[in-house]
Design a protein around this motif. Structure first.
Motif, PDB file in Angstrom:
ATOM      1  N   LEU A   1       0.829  -1.210   0.000  1.00 56.75           N
ATOM      2  CA  LEU A   1       0.000   0.000   0.000  1.00 56.75           C
ATOM      3  C   LEU A   1       0.861   1.257   0.000  1.00 56.75           C
ATOM      4  O   LEU A   1       0.551   2.231  -0.694  1.00 56.75           O
ATOM      5  N   GLN A   2       1.932   1.237   0.759  1.00 52.94           N
ATOM      6  CA  GLN A   2       2.865   2.363   0.801  1.00 52.94           C
ATOM      7  C   GLN A   2       3.427   2.623  -0.596  1.00 52.94           C
ATOM      8  O   GLN A   2       3.463   3.768  -1.065  1.00 52.94           O
ATOM      9  N   ALA A   3       3.836   1.564  -1.284  1.00 50.21           N
ATOM     10  CA  ALA A   3       4.387   1.707  -2.637  1.00 50.21           C
ATOM     11  C   ALA A   3       3.338   2.249  -3.604  1.00 50.21           C
ATOM     12  O   ALA A   3       3.644   3.109  -4.444  1.00 50.21           O
ATOM     13  N   ALA A   4       2.111   1.790  -3.483  1.00 41.82           N
ATOM     14  CA  ALA A   4       1.040   2.262  -4.369  1.00 41.82           C
ATOM     15  C   ALA A   4       0.748   3.745  -4.131  1.00 41.82           C
ATOM     16  O   ALA A   4       0.557   4.507  -5.088  1.00 41.82           O
ATOM     17  N   LEU A   5       0.711   4.162  -2.873  1.00 41.11           N
ATOM     18  CA  LEU A   5       0.468   5.575  -2.584  1.00 41.11           C
ATOM     19  C   LEU A   5       1.632   6.428  -3.073  1.00 41.11           C
ATOM     20  O   LEU A   5       1.420   7.505  -3.642  1.00 41.11           O
ATOM     21  N   ARG A   6       2.847   5.968  -2.883  1.00 39.51           N
ATOM     22  CA  ARG A   6       4.007   6.724  -3.388  1.00 39.51           C
ATOM     23  C   ARG A   6       3.918   6.886  -4.896  1.00 39.51           C
ATOM     24  O   ARG A   6       4.210   7.960  -5.430  1.00 39.51           O
ATOM     25  N   ASN A   7       3.521   5.836  -5.580  1.00 39.59           N
ATOM     26  CA  ASN A   7       3.364   5.911  -7.036  1.00 39.59           C
ATOM     27  C   ASN A   7       2.305   6.952  -7.401  1.00 39.59           C
ATOM     28  O   ASN A   7       2.498   7.751  -8.322  1.00 39.59           O
ATOM     29  N   HIS A   8       1.201   6.958  -6.671  1.00 38.98           N
ATOM     30  CA  HIS A   8       0.144   7.947  -6.908  1.00 38.98           C
ATOM     31  C   HIS A   8       0.658   9.367  -6.642  1.00 38.98           C
ATOM     32  O   HIS A   8       0.437  10.277  -7.448  1.00 38.98           O
ATOM     33  N   LEU A   9       1.340   9.562  -5.530  1.00 39.11           N
ATOM     34  CA  LEU A   9       1.847  10.895  -5.175  1.00 39.11           C
ATOM     35  C   LEU A   9       2.882  11.403  -6.175  1.00 39.11           C
ATOM     36  O   LEU A   9       2.949  12.606  -6.434  1.00 39.11           O
ATOM     37  N   ASP A  10       3.670  10.505  -6.734  1.00 35.69           N
ATOM     38  CA  ASP A  10       4.670  10.903  -7.729  1.00 35.69           C
ATOM     39  C   ASP A  10       4.020  11.540  -8.954  1.00 35.69           C
ATOM     40  O   ASP A  10       4.662  12.294  -9.680  1.00 35.69           O
ATOM     41  N   LYS A  11       2.747  11.267  -9.179  1.00 33.60           N
ATOM     42  CA  LYS A  11       2.031  11.796 -10.349  1.00 33.60           C
ATOM     43  C   LYS A  11       1.268  13.079 -10.039  1.00 33.60           C
ATOM     44  O   LYS A  11       0.683  13.679 -10.932  1.00 33.60           O
ATOM     45  N   GLN A  12       1.264  13.505  -8.775  1.00 33.47           N
ATOM     46  CA  GLN A  12       0.520  14.697  -8.363  1.00 33.47           C
ATOM     47  C   GLN A  12       1.404  15.942  -8.464  1.00 33.47           C
ATOM     48  O   GLN A  12       2.614  15.855  -8.445  1.00 33.47           O
ATOM     49  N   HIS A  13       0.742  17.088  -8.535  1.00 29.07           N
ATOM     50  CA  HIS A  13       1.464  18.356  -8.544  1.00 29.07           C
ATOM     51  C   HIS A  13       1.425  18.932  -7.128  1.00 29.07           C
ATOM     52  O   HIS A  13       0.556  19.745  -6.794  1.00 29.07           O
ATOM     53  N   ILE A  14       2.343  18.468  -6.292  1.00 26.10           N
ATOM     54  CA  ILE A  14       2.407  18.924  -4.908  1.00 26.10           C
ATOM     55  C   ILE A  14       3.010  20.323  -4.897  1.00 26.10           C
ATOM     56  O   ILE A  14       4.048  20.567  -5.490  1.00 26.10           O
ATOM     57  N   THR A  15       2.342  21.249  -4.198  1.00 26.39           N
ATOM     58  CA  THR A  15       2.826  22.634  -4.147  1.00 26.39           C
ATOM     59  C   THR A  15       3.536  22.962  -2.838  1.00 26.39           C
ATOM     60  O   THR A  15       4.330  23.890  -2.793  1.00 26.39           O
ATOM     61  N   HIS A  16       3.208  22.220  -1.757  1.00 23.67           N
ATOM     62  CA  HIS A  16       3.777  22.521  -0.444  1.00 23.67           C
ATOM     63  C   HIS A  16       4.096  21.241   0.328  1.00 23.67           C
ATOM     64  O   HIS A  16       3.355  20.262   0.244  1.00 23.67           O
ATOM     65  N   PHE A  17       5.180  21.300   1.070  1.00 29.57           N
ATOM     66  CA  PHE A  17       5.508  20.277   2.068  1.00 29.57           C
ATOM     67  C   PHE A  17       5.432  20.992   3.413  1.00 29.57           C
ATOM     68  O   PHE A  17       6.117  21.982   3.631  1.00 29.57           O
ATOM     69  N   VAL A  18       4.557  20.511   4.290  1.00 27.62           N
ATOM     70  CA  VAL A  18       4.274  21.198   5.547  1.00 27.62           C
ATOM     71  C   VAL A  18       4.530  20.255   6.715  1.00 27.62           C
ATOM     72  O   VAL A  18       4.137  19.094   6.674  1.00 27.62           O
ATOM     73  N   THR A  19       5.173  20.770   7.749  1.00 29.06           N
ATOM     74  CA  THR A  19       5.307  20.035   9.004  1.00 29.06           C
ATOM     75  C   THR A  19       4.521  20.787  10.069  1.00 29.06           C
ATOM     76  O   THR A  19       4.721  21.988  10.268  1.00 29.06           O
ATOM     77  N   LEU A  20       3.606  20.075  10.717  1.00 28.90           N
ATOM     78  CA  LEU A  20       2.806  20.629  11.803  1.00 28.90           C
ATOM     79  C   LEU A  20       3.257  19.957  13.096  1.00 28.90           C
ATOM     80  O   LEU A  20       3.105  18.750  13.255  1.00 28.90           O
ATOM     81  N   ASN A  21       3.804  20.720  14.006  1.00 28.97           N
ATOM     82  CA  ASN A  21       4.203  20.200  15.319  1.00 28.97           C
ATOM     83  C   ASN A  21       3.145  20.588  16.342  1.00 28.97           C
ATOM     84  O   ASN A  21       2.708  21.732  16.379  1.00 28.97           O
ATOM     85  N   THR A  22       2.771  19.638  17.187  1.00 34.06           N
ATOM     86  CA  THR A  22       1.797  19.943  18.239  1.00 34.06           C
ATOM     87  C   THR A  22       2.483  20.525  19.472  1.00 34.06           C
ATOM     88  O   THR A  22       1.883  21.308  20.189  1.00 34.06           O
ATOM     89  N   ASN A  23       3.725  20.109  19.728  1.00 36.40           N
ATOM     90  CA  ASN A  23       4.479  20.528  20.910  1.00 36.40           C
ATOM     91  C   ASN A  23       3.716  20.254  22.194  1.00 36.40           C
ATOM     92  O   ASN A  23       3.816  21.007  23.168  1.00 36.40           O
ATOM     93  N   MET A  24       2.930  19.184  22.198  1.00 37.64           N
ATOM     94  CA  MET A  24       2.204  18.761  23.390  1.00 37.64           C
ATOM     95  C   MET A  24       1.880  17.276  23.263  1.00 37.64           C
ATOM     96  O   MET A  24       1.844  16.740  22.155  1.00 37.64           O
ATOM     97  N   ASN A  25       1.670  16.635  24.391  1.00 42.49           N
ATOM     98  CA  ASN A  25       1.328  15.216  24.396  1.00 42.49           C
ATOM     99  C   ASN A  25      -0.155  15.042  24.110  1.00 42.49           C
ATOM    100  O   ASN A  25      -0.988  15.768  24.661  1.00 42.49           O
ATOM    101  N   MET A  26      -0.473  14.082  23.249  1.00 40.01           N
ATOM    102  CA  MET A  26      -1.855  13.728  22.953  1.00 40.01           C
ATOM    103  C   MET A  26      -1.852  12.396  22.223  1.00 40.01           C
ATOM    104  O   MET A  26      -0.826  11.975  21.687  1.00 40.01           O
ATOM    105  N   SER A  27      -2.982  11.760  22.197  1.00 48.31           N
ATOM    106  CA  SER A  27      -3.106  10.474  21.517  1.00 48.31           C
ATOM    107  C   SER A  27      -3.114  10.666  20.001  1.00 48.31           C
ATOM    108  O   SER A  27      -3.362  11.772  19.498  1.00 48.31           O
ATOM    109  N   ALA A  28      -2.903   9.582  19.286  1.00 41.82           N
ATOM    110  CA  ALA A  28      -2.980   9.628  17.821  1.00 41.82           C
ATOM    111  C   ALA A  28      -4.381  10.028  17.374  1.00 41.82           C
ATOM    112  O   ALA A  28      -4.545  10.781  16.411  1.00 41.82           O
ATOM    113  N   ALA A  29      -5.404   9.542  18.081  1.00 44.55           N
ATOM    114  CA  ALA A  29      -6.789   9.871  17.716  1.00 44.55           C
ATOM    115  C   ALA A  29      -7.063  11.367  17.882  1.00 44.55           C
ATOM    116  O   ALA A  29      -7.704  11.991  17.025  1.00 44.55           O
TER     117      ALA A  29
END
Length: 160
Positions: free
Chosen positions: A9-37
């Motif tokens: 699945l990871q390989a399939a998504l990477r293949n899909h993303l390689d075909k997209q026109h991505i405009t931004h790479f963003v990192t969002l930090n929470t800087n706090m503890n919380m669950s994944a949910a």
């Protein structure tokens, strides 16, 4: 734990993303503890807020997609890597608003927004590096809108 199915699945998504026109790479930090949910809910609200503001006038001529990948810092705090496809006429606004809108969700959160002139395979591989694990797929978020047909995929189907 890595699984063969999730590696495929990871390989399939990477293949899909390689075909997209991505405009931004963003990192969002929470800087706090919380669950994944909780972190997933926060990023869904963040993306929904951005989408509503970008398209508050007329969404018939624009496309927006954001792929969000959750990771945890060594301190155990969640942070997100986003690959974003933003309309050209809204990119300057996105660059300015990204931090302000994230701190509505994560009060002490920080944002790093990088414009991408082309979609290097390396950026896609970095953002998806943990998608060979089932828990990473549980937190994966896609937020999209296409002209005349709004599609929201905030909760992809769970793997069996």
């Amino acid at each position: 734990m890595k699984t063969h199915q999730h590696t495929q699945l990871q390989a399939a998504l990477r293949n899909h993303l390689d075909k997209q026109h991505i405009t931004h790479f963003v990192t969002l930090n929470t800087n706090m503890n919380m669950s994944a949910a909780t972190a997933k809910t926060k990023v869904q609200h963040y993306l929904s807020d951005i989408r509503a503001r970008i398209f508050r006038r007329n969404c018939q001529h624009y496309e927006w997609t954001a792929w969000a990948f959750l990771e945890f810092t060594t301190a155990g705090q969640p942070h997100w890597h986003l690959l974003v496809q933003c309309p050209a006429n809204r990119q300057q606004w996105f660059n300015k608003a990204a931090q302000r809108l994230w701190t509505k969700q994560a009060r002490f959160g920080t944002v790093d927004v990088q414009q991408v002139s082309h979609t290097p395979k390396r950026v896609n591989e970095y953002a998806t590096k943990l998608l060979n694990r089932p828990d990473a797929w549980d937190a994966f978020v896609v937020d999209s809108i296409y002209p005349k047909n709004e599609i929201q995929l905030n909760n992809p189907p769970k793997m069996q």
